[in-house]
Write a protein that holds these residues in place. Structure first.
Motif, PDB file in Angstrom:
ATOM      1  N   UNK A 125      22.163 -14.161   0.016  1.00  0.00           N
ATOM      2  CA  UNK A 125      21.447 -13.114   0.890  1.00  0.00           C
ATOM      3  C   UNK A 125      21.563 -11.759   0.194  1.00  0.00           C
ATOM      4  N   UNK A 126      22.787 -11.401  -0.555  1.00  0.00           N
ATOM      5  CA  UNK A 126      23.276 -10.229  -0.994  1.00  0.00           C
ATOM      6  C   UNK A 126      22.448 -10.006  -2.511  1.00  0.00           C
ATOM      7  N   UNK A 127      22.294 -11.228  -3.026  1.00  0.00           N
ATOM      8  CA  UNK A 127      21.243 -10.924  -4.223  1.00  0.00           C
ATOM      9  C   UNK A 127      20.024 -10.875  -3.908  1.00  0.00           C
ATOM     10  N   UNK A 128      19.383 -11.549  -2.766  1.00  0.00           N
ATOM     11  CA  UNK A 128      17.934 -11.245  -2.388  1.00  0.00           C
ATOM     12  C   UNK A 128      17.731  -9.899  -1.904  1.00  0.00           C
ATOM     13  N   UNK A 129      18.584  -9.406  -1.025  1.00  0.00           N
ATOM     14  CA  UNK A 129      18.482  -7.887  -0.561  1.00  0.00           C
ATOM     15  C   UNK A 129      19.063  -6.753  -1.726  1.00  0.00           C
ATOM     16  N   UNK A 130      19.782  -7.244  -2.539  1.00  0.00           N
ATOM     17  CA  UNK A 130      20.108  -6.330  -3.446  1.00  0.00           C
ATOM     18  C   UNK A 130      19.360  -6.075  -4.792  1.00  0.00           C
ATOM     19  N   UNK A 131      18.448  -6.920  -4.871  1.00  0.00           N
ATOM     20  CA  UNK A 131      17.635  -6.832  -6.296  1.00  0.00           C
ATOM     21  C   UNK A 131      16.112  -6.598  -5.810  1.00  0.00           C
ATOM     22  N   UNK A 132      15.653  -5.251  -6.117  1.00  0.00           N
ATOM     23  CA  UNK A 132      14.272  -5.014  -5.587  1.00  0.00           C
ATOM     24  C   UNK A 132      13.220  -6.044  -5.661  1.00  0.00           C
ATOM     25  N   UNK A 180      11.123  -7.567  -2.679  1.00  0.00           N
ATOM     26  CA  UNK A 180       9.806  -7.247  -2.719  1.00  0.00           C
ATOM     27  C   UNK A 180       8.965  -8.561  -2.635  1.00  0.00           C
ATOM     28  N   UNK A 181       8.901  -9.513  -3.438  1.00  0.00           N
ATOM     29  CA  UNK A 181       8.674 -10.856  -3.353  1.00  0.00           C
ATOM     30  C   UNK A 181       8.758 -11.573  -2.097  1.00  0.00           C
ATOM     31  N   UNK A 182      10.012 -11.567  -1.463  1.00  0.00           N
ATOM     32  CA  UNK A 182      10.308 -12.209  -0.362  1.00  0.00           C
ATOM     33  C   UNK A 182       9.589 -11.357   0.826  1.00  0.00           C
ATOM     34  N   UNK A 183       9.491 -10.061   0.835  1.00  0.00           N
ATOM     35  CA  UNK A 183       8.836  -9.467   1.964  1.00  0.00           C
ATOM     36  C   UNK A 183       7.455  -9.492   1.944  1.00  0.00           C
ATOM     37  N   UNK A 184       6.879  -9.718   0.658  1.00  0.00           N
ATOM     38  CA  UNK A 184       5.425  -9.774   0.377  1.00  0.00           C
ATOM     39  C   UNK A 184       4.992 -11.287   1.000  1.00  0.00           C
ATOM     40  N   UNK A 185       5.743 -12.365   0.739  1.00  0.00           N
ATOM     41  CA  UNK A 185       5.486 -13.489   1.163  1.00  0.00           C
ATOM     42  C   UNK A 185       5.562 -13.666   2.690  1.00  0.00           C
ATOM     43  N   UNK A 204      11.606 -20.365   5.509  1.00  0.00           N
ATOM     44  CA  UNK A 204      11.091 -21.040   4.130  1.00  0.00           C
ATOM     45  C   UNK A 204      11.522 -20.305   2.935  1.00  0.00           C
ATOM     46  N   UNK A 205      11.142 -18.940   3.030  1.00  0.00           N
ATOM     47  CA  UNK A 205      11.372 -18.100   1.652  1.00  0.00           C
ATOM     48  C   UNK A 205      12.585 -18.259   1.269  1.00  0.00           C
ATOM     49  N   UNK A 206      13.780 -17.956   2.171  1.00  0.00           N
ATOM     50  CA  UNK A 206      15.268 -17.997   2.053  1.00  0.00           C
ATOM     51  C   UNK A 206      15.529 -19.392   1.408  1.00  0.00           C
ATOM     52  N   UNK A 207      15.178 -20.384   2.171  1.00  0.00           N
ATOM     53  CA  UNK A 207      15.322 -21.905   1.494  1.00  0.00           C
ATOM     54  C   UNK A 207      14.892 -21.970   0.008  1.00  0.00           C
ATOM     55  N   UNK A 208      13.755 -21.594  -0.235  1.00  0.00           N
ATOM     56  CA  UNK A 208      13.272 -21.611  -1.618  1.00  0.00           C
ATOM     57  C   UNK A 208      14.055 -20.861  -2.449  1.00  0.00           C
ATOM     58  N   UNK A 209      14.352 -19.683  -2.191  1.00  0.00           N
ATOM     59  CA  UNK A 209      15.102 -18.747  -3.099  1.00  0.00           C
ATOM     60  C   UNK A 209      16.713 -19.324  -3.225  1.00  0.00           C
ATOM     61  N   UNK A 257      19.863 -24.199  -8.283  1.00  0.00           N
ATOM     62  CA  UNK A 257      19.486 -24.930  -9.446  1.00  0.00           C
ATOM     63  C   UNK A 257      19.663 -24.218 -10.874  1.00  0.00           C
ATOM     64  N   UNK A 258      20.107 -22.941 -10.598  1.00  0.00           N
ATOM     65  CA  UNK A 258      20.404 -22.223 -11.721  1.00  0.00           C
ATOM     66  C   UNK A 258      18.945 -21.359 -12.224  1.00  0.00           C
ATOM     67  N   UNK A 259      17.980 -21.766 -11.845  1.00  0.00           N
ATOM     68  CA  UNK A 259      16.794 -21.042 -12.251  1.00  0.00           C
ATOM     69  C   UNK A 259      16.794 -19.836 -12.170  1.00  0.00           C
ATOM     70  N   UNK A 260      17.560 -19.154 -10.992  1.00  0.00           N
ATOM     71  CA  UNK A 260      17.806 -17.705 -10.864  1.00  0.00           C
ATOM     72  C   UNK A 260      19.612 -17.500 -10.854  1.00  0.00           C
ATOM     73  N   UNK A 261      19.851 -16.670 -11.610  1.00  0.00           N
ATOM     74  CA  UNK A 261      21.310 -16.332 -12.008  1.00  0.00           C
ATOM     75  C   UNK A 261      21.691 -15.426 -10.595  1.00  0.00           C
ATOM     76  N   UNK A 262      23.057 -15.790 -10.124  1.00  0.00           N
ATOM     77  CA  UNK A 262      23.537 -14.999  -9.125  1.00  0.00           C
ATOM     78  C   UNK A 262      23.925 -13.593  -9.690  1.00  0.00           C
ATOM     79  N   UNK A 263      23.858 -13.229 -10.697  1.00  0.00           N
ATOM     80  CA  UNK A 263      24.306 -11.923 -11.384  1.00  0.00           C
ATOM     81  C   UNK A 263      25.881 -11.673 -11.037  1.00  0.00           C
TER      82      UNK A 263
END
Length: 169
Positions: A61-68, A72-77, A38-43, A49-55
């Motif tokens: 998955x690289x963006x999620x794991x490469x950005x602290x 952190x928010x994902x692991x907290x969820x 669910x968390x990965x789907x939301x991310x 949608x462009x609300x979070x840029x891919x940098x």
């Protein structure tokens, strides 16, 4: 909710608790996986949608794991979802599914159910299950989390366990 009939059941020993822990660990892994999906789907939806840029990352998955911060928010969820699994079951009837299979129930010594606050404190004091080792040291069959939250884990009779539904009635 108080159930005075459950106030006189014997306390559970280490082996019975361990059996329920193993069963519930499998369920917790399933909750972890669903919460992660669910968390990965939301991310993914937020990046699509462009609300979070891919940098400079090519894959979500690289963006999620490469950005602290994102990681952190994902692991907290995920952690909160697994914690909510235990707290919800403990405060609504005193039994997880593994505890029900082993006829165990968490309650206060007078048979009263735990509140959400007490169940949350119990989760913290359990130290990821390590608090149960305290049972091996003392003779009163109380784990660290039992003593710190003034609760106990009792073994229900087959009849008492079968009469309970998932809401603890």
């Amino acid at each position: 909710m108080s159930n005075i009939e459950h106030a006189n059941f014997p306390r559970a020993g280490f082996i019975r608790r361990l059996g329920a822990i193993v069963y519930d660990l499998l369920l917790a892994v399933a909750v972890y996986m669903v919460a992660g999906a669910i968390g990965f789907g939301l991310f993914t939806a937020l990046t699509s949608s462009g609300l979070i840029g891919m940098q400079d990352y090519e894959h979500v998955s690289d963006l999620l794991n490469g950005t602290p911060v994102y990681k952190g928010v994902y692991q907290l969820w995920i952690t909160l979802c697994v914690a909510a699994f235990y707290v919800a079951f403990w405060s609504r009837g005193g039994q997880t599914l593994g505890m029900r299979a082993w006829r165990l129930k968490i309650q206060h010594p007078n048979g009263q159910s735990l509140s959400v606050v007490t169940a949350s404190a119990r989760l913290v004091w359990s130290l990821l299950g390590i608090g149960n080792l305290w049972i091996l040291i003392n003779g009163d069959k109380l784990a660290l989390q039992d003593m710190m939250t003034r609760s106990e884990v009792v073994v229900l009779s087959k009849e008492a366990n079968q009469m309970r539904n998932w809401r603890g009635v």
